[in-house]
Structures are given as structure tokens and as C-alpha cells.
Design a protein around this motif. Sequence first.
Motif, PDB file in Angstrom:
ATOM      1  N   SER A  30       0.646  -1.166  -0.053  1.00 54.13           N
ATOM      2  CA  SER A  30      -0.041   0.091   0.058  1.00 54.13           C
ATOM      3  C   SER A  30       0.959   1.199  -0.060  1.00 54.13           C
ATOM      4  O   SER A  30       1.730   1.393   0.979  1.00 54.13           O
ATOM      5  CB  SER A  30      -0.726   0.131   1.431  1.00 54.13           C
ATOM      6  OG  SER A  30      -1.892   1.262   1.348  1.00 54.13           O
ATOM      7  N   TYR A  31       0.825   1.995  -0.874  1.00 59.32           N
ATOM      8  CA  TYR A  31       1.819   3.274  -1.217  1.00 59.32           C
ATOM      9  C   TYR A  31       1.037   4.415  -1.624  1.00 59.32           C
ATOM     10  O   TYR A  31       0.472   4.540  -2.579  1.00 59.32           O
ATOM     11  CB  TYR A  31       2.856   2.626  -2.462  1.00 59.32           C
ATOM     12  CG  TYR A  31       3.864   3.821  -2.779  1.00 59.32           C
ATOM     13  CD1 TYR A  31       5.181   3.474  -1.955  1.00 59.32           C
ATOM     14  CD2 TYR A  31       3.677   4.665  -3.474  1.00 59.32           C
ATOM     15  CE1 TYR A  31       6.255   4.405  -1.949  1.00 59.32           C
ATOM     16  CE2 TYR A  31       4.741   5.554  -3.777  1.00 59.32           C
ATOM     17  CZ  TYR A  31       6.181   5.617  -3.010  1.00 59.32           C
ATOM     18  OH  TYR A  31       7.033   6.432  -3.144  1.00 59.32           O
ATOM     19  N   ASP A  32       0.942   5.311  -0.580  1.00 60.30           N
ATOM     20  CA  ASP A  32       0.064   6.593  -0.568  1.00 60.30           C
ATOM     21  C   ASP A  32       1.375   7.470  -0.393  1.00 60.30           C
ATOM     22  O   ASP A  32       1.252   8.261   0.730  1.00 60.30           O
ATOM     23  CB  ASP A  32      -1.002   6.609   0.316  1.00 60.30           C
ATOM     24  CG  ASP A  32      -1.739   7.707   0.374  1.00 60.30           C
ATOM     25  OD1 ASP A  32      -1.576   8.539  -0.584  1.00 60.30           O
ATOM     26  OD2 ASP A  32      -2.691   7.785   1.094  1.00 60.30           O
ATOM     27  N   VAL A  33       1.957   7.813  -1.323  1.00 60.28           N
ATOM     28  CA  VAL A  33       3.024   8.886  -1.185  1.00 60.28           C
ATOM     29  C   VAL A  33       2.987   9.623  -2.701  1.00 60.28           C
ATOM     30  O   VAL A  33       3.649   9.512  -3.309  1.00 60.28           O
ATOM     31  CB  VAL A  33       4.401   8.226  -1.030  1.00 60.28           C
ATOM     32  CG1 VAL A  33       5.647   9.285  -0.934  1.00 60.28           C
ATOM     33  CG2 VAL A  33       4.474   7.272  -0.035  1.00 60.28           C
ATOM     34  N   PRO A  34       2.169  10.685  -2.592  1.00 58.33           N
ATOM     35  CA  PRO A  34       2.188  11.640  -3.796  1.00 58.33           C
ATOM     36  C   PRO A  34       3.493  12.579  -3.734  1.00 58.33           C
ATOM     37  O   PRO A  34       3.792  13.225  -2.564  1.00 58.33           O
ATOM     38  CB  PRO A  34       0.907  12.327  -3.315  1.00 58.33           C
ATOM     39  CG  PRO A  34       0.611  12.229  -2.056  1.00 58.33           C
ATOM     40  CD  PRO A  34       1.110  10.924  -1.549  1.00 58.33           C
ATOM     41  N   GLU A  46       9.327   8.746  -9.758  1.00 57.60           N
ATOM     42  CA  GLU A  46       8.247   7.236 -10.037  1.00 57.60           C
ATOM     43  C   GLU A  46       9.056   5.938  -9.881  1.00 57.60           C
ATOM     44  O   GLU A  46       8.413   4.937  -9.513  1.00 57.60           O
ATOM     45  CB  GLU A  46       7.538   7.200 -11.284  1.00 57.60           C
ATOM     46  CG  GLU A  46       8.387   7.032 -12.525  1.00 57.60           C
ATOM     47  CD  GLU A  46       7.607   6.918 -13.751  1.00 57.60           C
ATOM     48  OE1 GLU A  46       8.139   6.647 -14.807  1.00 57.60           O
ATOM     49  OE2 GLU A  46       6.627   7.396 -13.650  1.00 57.60           O
ATOM     50  N   GLU A  49       8.630   4.456  -6.278  1.00 59.92           N
ATOM     51  CA  GLU A  49       7.408   3.345  -5.964  1.00 59.92           C
ATOM     52  C   GLU A  49       7.707   2.087  -6.452  1.00 59.92           C
ATOM     53  O   GLU A  49       7.403   0.833  -5.906  1.00 59.92           O
ATOM     54  CB  GLU A  49       6.061   3.850  -6.401  1.00 59.92           C
ATOM     55  CG  GLU A  49       4.641   2.804  -6.161  1.00 59.92           C
ATOM     56  CD  GLU A  49       3.393   3.288  -6.649  1.00 59.92           C
ATOM     57  OE1 GLU A  49       2.626   2.578  -6.521  1.00 59.92           O
ATOM     58  OE2 GLU A  49       3.521   4.462  -7.127  1.00 59.92           O
ATOM     59  N   ARG A  53       7.620  -1.632  -4.531  1.00 54.25           N
ATOM     60  CA  ARG A  53       7.079  -2.688  -5.073  1.00 54.25           C
ATOM     61  C   ARG A  53       7.781  -3.992  -5.344  1.00 54.25           C
ATOM     62  O   ARG A  53       7.318  -5.121  -5.025  1.00 54.25           O
ATOM     63  CB  ARG A  53       6.220  -2.294  -6.059  1.00 54.25           C
ATOM     64  CG  ARG A  53       5.187  -3.182  -6.590  1.00 54.25           C
ATOM     65  CD  ARG A  53       4.283  -2.764  -7.787  1.00 54.25           C
ATOM     66  NE  ARG A  53       3.588  -1.491  -7.364  1.00 54.25           N
ATOM     67  CZ  ARG A  53       2.633  -1.422  -6.621  1.00 54.25           C
ATOM     68  NH1 ARG A  53       2.241  -2.204  -5.741  1.00 54.25           N
ATOM     69  NH2 ARG A  53       2.008   0.012  -6.401  1.00 54.25           N
ATOM     70  N   HIS A  64       3.395  -1.170   4.107  1.00 58.84           N
ATOM     71  CA  HIS A  64       2.209   0.141   4.031  1.00 58.84           C
ATOM     72  C   HIS A  64       3.105   1.296   4.015  1.00 58.84           C
ATOM     73  O   HIS A  64       4.072   1.588   5.094  1.00 58.84           O
ATOM     74  CB  HIS A  64       1.241   0.173   5.236  1.00 58.84           C
ATOM     75  CG  HIS A  64       0.344  -0.902   5.027  1.00 58.84           C
ATOM     76  ND1 HIS A  64      -0.772  -0.647   4.541  1.00 58.84           N
ATOM     77  CD2 HIS A  64       0.171  -2.279   5.381  1.00 58.84           C
ATOM     78  CE1 HIS A  64      -1.600  -1.947   4.243  1.00 58.84           C
ATOM     79  NE2 HIS A  64      -1.069  -2.726   5.040  1.00 58.84           N
ATOM     80  N   LYS A  66       3.043   5.393   3.944  1.00 61.85           N
ATOM     81  CA  LYS A  66       1.963   6.754   3.632  1.00 61.85           C
ATOM     82  C   LYS A  66       2.736   8.079   4.077  1.00 61.85           C
ATOM     83  O   LYS A  66       3.144   7.965   5.136  1.00 61.85           O
ATOM     84  CB  LYS A  66       0.678   6.489   4.760  1.00 61.85           C
ATOM     85  CG  LYS A  66      -0.296   7.503   4.487  1.00 61.85           C
ATOM     86  CD  LYS A  66      -1.491   7.224   5.295  1.00 61.85           C
ATOM     87  CE  LYS A  66      -2.477   8.077   5.142  1.00 61.85           C
ATOM     88  NZ  LYS A  66      -3.285   8.335   3.818  1.00 61.85           N
TER      89      LYS A  66
END
Length: 108
Positions: A30-34, A46, A49, A53, A64, A66
Amino acid sequence: GINRYGHIILPMDEALVMLVVDMSGRPFLSYDVPLPSSKVGNFDTELTEEFVRALATNAGLTLHIKLLAGQNTHHIIEAVFKGLGRVLRAATALDKYCRGIPSTKGIL
């Protein structure tokens, strides 16, 4: 046995990143890193990520990540990688209270 789990909320100047890992043998990210910028110097941001992954998939990690705060892309990425090192160290550290494999299934 090992701790199996690790977590950290890591600051890097204005950036704040949370990382949590379970060395479960079940790969999930779960990668929530804008990221505000697509480049830092010549580095395509990019790829951060993509690297994480590939690590989670090939190492069998539930991971996870974030972003909680931050505007500087360099600081955010630096926090991700430093945090990653810390959570992996915590998860692989020996737990003197746990004998064998920390799983009800007996395998990881």
C-alpha cells in the motif's frame, strides 16, 4: 525468532512518512506517497514506488507506506528510504521472548 513486524513515523525536515511492515511471506504494497515533482536532479521519482513494490513482492513483505506531511520531493523520498531501513531492521531483529517462527502457521 524475529520480531516479524516493524513500524516507524519518520520525519525528514518538513516531510513525515509512516512505514509499517509484516514479514509475512504474503507480498502486498500500500503506497500512498504523492510526490510534488517527477524529477529530483536526473532521478525519475516514480522509480521510488517501483523499487519498493519490487522489494515487497520479491521479499514477501506486507508493506504500508503513507506520506503524512511534506512538500519537498527530495525530503519525502529520503524519508521513505531511511524509514524502510529502520522498519526492516526492527522486523528482522531477534525477539528474546519468541522461540521459533512468529506465526500460527509455523512458516513465514
